[in-house]
Design a protein around this motif. Structure first.
Motif, short mmCIF file in Angstrom:
data_model
loop_
_atom_site.label_atom_id
_atom_site.label_comp_id
_atom_site.label_asym_id
_atom_site.label_seq_id
_atom_site.Cartn_x
_atom_site.Cartn_y
_atom_site.Cartn_z
N LEU A 198 -1.40 4.76 9.69
CA LEU A 198 -1.50 3.51 8.95
C LEU A 198 -1.64 2.32 9.91
O LEU A 198 -2.49 1.45 9.72
CB LEU A 198 -0.27 3.32 8.05
CG LEU A 198 -0.23 4.22 6.82
CD1 LEU A 198 1.16 4.23 6.21
CD2 LEU A 198 -1.27 3.76 5.80
N GLY A 205 -5.05 2.18 11.39
CA GLY A 205 -6.01 1.65 10.42
C GLY A 205 -5.93 0.14 10.31
O GLY A 205 -6.95 -0.55 10.25
N PHE A 206 -4.72 -0.39 10.29
CA PHE A 206 -4.58 -1.85 10.26
C PHE A 206 -5.11 -2.47 11.54
O PHE A 206 -5.74 -3.53 11.51
CB PHE A 206 -3.12 -2.25 10.01
CG PHE A 206 -2.70 -2.10 8.58
CD1 PHE A 206 -3.30 -2.86 7.59
CD2 PHE A 206 -1.72 -1.20 8.21
CE1 PHE A 206 -2.93 -2.73 6.25
CE2 PHE A 206 -1.34 -1.05 6.89
CZ PHE A 206 -1.94 -1.81 5.91
N LEU A 221 0.88 -1.17 0.00
CA LEU A 221 0.00 0.00 0.00
C LEU A 221 0.91 1.22 0.00
O LEU A 221 1.76 1.36 0.88
CB LEU A 221 -0.89 0.01 1.24
CG LEU A 221 -1.77 1.24 1.46
CD1 LEU A 221 -2.77 1.41 0.32
CD2 LEU A 221 -2.50 1.12 2.81
N ALA A 261 1.15 -6.40 8.69
CA ALA A 261 1.48 -5.22 7.91
C ALA A 261 2.80 -4.66 8.41
O ALA A 261 2.97 -4.45 9.61
CB ALA A 261 0.38 -4.16 8.04
N ALA A 289 0.41 -4.71 13.07
CA ALA A 289 1.35 -3.88 12.32
C ALA A 289 2.70 -3.84 13.04
O ALA A 289 2.76 -3.74 14.26
CB ALA A 289 0.80 -2.46 12.17
N THR A 312 -6.57 0.99 4.41
CA THR A 312 -5.97 -0.12 5.13
C THR A 312 -6.91 -1.31 5.22
O THR A 312 -6.46 -2.46 5.28
CB THR A 312 -5.52 0.30 6.55
OG1 THR A 312 -6.62 0.92 7.21
CG2 THR A 312 -4.34 1.25 6.49
N VAL A 356 4.89 -1.45 8.32
CA VAL A 356 4.69 -0.03 8.02
C VAL A 356 6.05 0.64 8.13
O VAL A 356 6.68 0.61 9.19
CB VAL A 356 3.69 0.60 9.01
CG1 VAL A 356 3.46 2.07 8.67
CG2 VAL A 356 2.37 -0.17 9.00
N THR A 364 -4.03 5.96 4.01
CA THR A 364 -4.58 5.65 5.33
C THR A 364 -6.06 5.28 5.25
O THR A 364 -6.57 4.57 6.11
CB THR A 364 -4.41 6.82 6.31
OG1 THR A 364 -4.95 8.00 5.72
CG2 THR A 364 -2.94 7.04 6.65
#
Length: 167
Positions: free
Chosen positions: A83, A86-87, A20, A73, A94, A64, A75, A61
């Motif tokens: 981010l 959001g995950f 992403l 994830a 994350a 996610t 990041v 953002t």
């Protein structure tokens, strides 16, 4: 390049990968895709030019939860806290991969950070993070494949690109 190298290594080890990323407007690649998105009313461009799906958006953002559900994830750039949050809302753990000192602008409370773990690109970055938050990141230097950079040059000089004075 760090993201691409990590994605390539993960795929060589049998993992499915997607990325992403922010859709940049700094070049024709991004401008053309942004124009196509605007014309279609969309906000997420998906391409496979790098050998894996890359989801590109002007506001990553907000996407996610739109990705194929990843197991984890990683990041490593941009608004990392947003981010990761959001995950977390999408119930995806994350990991922060720290490549610079941007974390020095994060809140001082380690418990408020939305990450399950931390990776640093160097012992220097890991040390600064440890002193700030009391947490120990695993050091994972940027990956590279020697064959992609090997040269037969035998000159007496080496050029160091992009030195950072604080380091």
């Amino acid at each position: 390049i760090n993201t691409h190298a990590l994605a390539g290594e993960l795929m060589r080890r049998g993992n499915a990968v997607c990325v992403l990323a922010k859709l940049s407007l700094r070049n024709r690649f991004g401008l053309w895709r942004a124009a196509r998105l605007a014309a279609s009313g969309g906000s997420l461009w998906i391409d496979r030019d790098l050998g894996y799906p890359v989801f590109r958006s002007r506001r990553p953002t907000s996407h996610t939860g739109a990705l194929p559900r990843p197991a984890i994830a990683v990041v490593q750039n941009g608004p990392m806290l947003d981010l990761a949050a959001g995950f977390a809302r999408a119930e995806v753990p994350a990991i922060a991969y720290l490549h610079g000192l941007g974390f020095e602008r994060w809140p001082d409370q380690p418990g408020a950070l939305p990450f399950r773990g931390y990776i640093a690109n160097s012992h220097f970055t890991a040390g600064r993070f440890r002193r700030r938050f009391g947490l120990e990141p695993t050091v994972l230097p940027p990956l590279f494949r020697r064959d992609d950079y090997a040269t037969s040059a035998t000159g007496p000089m080496v050029t160091f690109v992009n030195p950072v004075p604080v380091k």
